[in-house]
Design a protein around this motif. Sequence first.
Motif, short mmCIF file in Angstrom:
data_model
loop_
_atom_site.label_atom_id
_atom_site.label_comp_id
_atom_site.label_asym_id
_atom_site.label_seq_id
_atom_site.Cartn_x
_atom_site.Cartn_y
_atom_site.Cartn_z
N ARG A 11 11.60 3.56 -6.71
CA ARG A 11 11.89 3.42 -5.27
C ARG A 11 10.85 4.16 -4.43
NH1 ARG A 11 17.37 4.13 -7.03
NH2 ARG A 11 17.25 6.36 -6.55
N TRP A 12 10.50 5.34 -4.88
CA TRP A 12 9.52 6.11 -4.13
C TRP A 12 8.14 5.43 -4.15
CZ3 TRP A 12 9.22 9.41 -0.47
CH2 TRP A 12 8.04 10.11 -0.24
N GLU A 43 7.49 2.28 -4.58
CA GLU A 43 7.52 1.06 -3.76
C GLU A 43 7.35 1.41 -2.29
OE1 GLU A 43 7.47 -2.04 -4.62
OE2 GLU A 43 7.50 -1.58 -6.76
N LEU A 44 8.00 2.49 -1.86
CA LEU A 44 7.84 2.93 -0.47
C LEU A 44 6.40 3.36 -0.20
CD1 LEU A 44 8.89 3.81 2.32
CD2 LEU A 44 9.49 6.03 1.29
N ALA A 53 4.33 0.33 0.05
CA ALA A 53 4.63 -0.57 1.18
C ALA A 53 3.94 -0.12 2.47
CB ALA A 53 6.14 -0.66 1.40
N VAL A 54 3.86 1.18 2.69
CA VAL A 54 3.29 1.67 3.95
C VAL A 54 1.83 1.24 4.11
CG1 VAL A 54 2.65 3.76 5.23
CG2 VAL A 54 4.91 3.57 4.16
#
Length: 581
Positions: free
Chosen positions: A253-254, A256-257, A260-261
């Motif tokens: 999850r981290w 992917e974040l 994504a930015v």
Amino acid sequence: MSGAARFGRGAARVFFGSCAAGWLGPVIARASGGIAVVLAVSLLAVVLGLATPWLTKQFIDEGLVARDAQAVWTWALAAFGVGLAALGMGVVNALLHLRFSARMLADLRGRAMRASLLRDPLAPPKPVGEMAARIDGDTAEIQRFAFDGLLAAFGSILRLMGGGAMLMVLDWRLALIPILAAPLELGFLVWARGRTTARAEDVREMRGAVSSFVIESLSSLPTLRALGAGGARAGALEPLQTSQIAALERQRRWLELVGAVPQVIAAAVRLSVLLIGGLWVVQGDWQIGALIAFLAYIGMLTGPLRNLLGLYHAQAQALVSAGRLADLMEDGAEEASGRALPQGAALGFEAARAAMADHAPVTTTIPAGARVLIDGASGAGKSSLMHLALRLAAPAPGGRVTLDGLDVRALDPVALRRAVALVPQRGTLLAMSLADNLRLADPGALDARLWDVLEQADLADWVRAQGAGLDLMLTETGANLSGGERQRIALARALLLPFRVLILDESLSEVDAASAGRILATLDARYADRTRIFIAHAGPAREGRFDQRITLSSRPPERRNSRGDSPNQRENARENAVWSE
């Protein structure tokens, strides 16, 4: 220091810190030739990649928009030729990359394996599964970052320089948009780096815990079966796997974040270029081919920029692996070689006791050629006392063990352990042939010598009956053998060593009494001039004549000379024991 060595140490220091220069630097140095070759091919690929958008621009503006058929043919064929060349370079680069990166991984893994196998036995112990996870997983993580990271860094810098130059040529004003966006990505990734490190550490620790659990369970399979505890043990894996999955999900999850930015920033850059450049084309101030080429170069610029920033971010994960591997390479590193062994074989114990043992310190001398029984209750520290003689255990403060008057801690450890041979109760056998297992002690031993030690271990007839001779295959830990067969093979292997002292630590406990008696008679006849030390709670190993008996207890150790040949005589001798500090 050679150029490759300086490069290796420098790269290790830059990417993994100064502490890694010593053990990782040589690995990178040996891989530097392959890195240079792959980098050269990558440079050609960069040039071809930079040419493609420009050729597309020329095809559109000089051919399609200008309605020039000759230009259409010219630029189309040029683009086709460059595309083929780029394809060929890509294939060559992939093959070279596989070859040289795999060699680097093998080098690093071999170095880690050597550090594990030659690890100082007095260093703090580590779980086998944890060491396996480091040798397998952490080396791969470091290799990927060190090899791919170096290539990605150089390749990205080349693409940034080339792509930036082409953007400035097409329009310097639009080129400012991706340039100004770069600090935003950098700031975000710097902020996120610490959290990435923490999540990587969690995942690595859980992976090591699961690996340790699996290896420990499989090595204990016979015991678990005998207890009917296989199902319970298998069920105990579930909480560990649940924790590992949770750690992986948190990390994913981290990541992917984090990924994504930069993509959102890149999309905003492309949108700005499309709007501004598109309006210029509509107004007739710019050519459509130039806009398409500009967008292509932005893609070429964004990728390398993201790679460089991502490398900085990914370094956090690689540093976790480097720290874990450094702990294996440096903490408890390979034992230092000591001085050559003396000529004699007299073992001296001076107030000796293993650090964790609770028996009274032992002060005695075992002369060369003596036959000695180390006695005492289970757990008294008999095995630990013998481990002191091989530098396999740390002595308690104030104690020491000597060989012919020299402290064993000052002697070469490999030579010491070949001169003072220890045969434990559970000798380790590997999944290979009987001959290969025996030759661990003497790689150059001829077949006749192997058969000789098998005869001494009362095992030759059994081996011949199996039909495969010395090529008999043993399974992992010798699971296809009985306990007695495993013990006799371990003894035969030890007899191949050039030992001066032979320590049998419950080494015949699973051998039938008749066979054990024959083995002991053979050892006494063949090695009467060498020291033989026995630890045994029962059986023939406690019978016969002993020059010394050393009984360990919480009181000062009991030592006596014994010439008795029967239990009665030995009991009488015990009553007249000599006490010594």
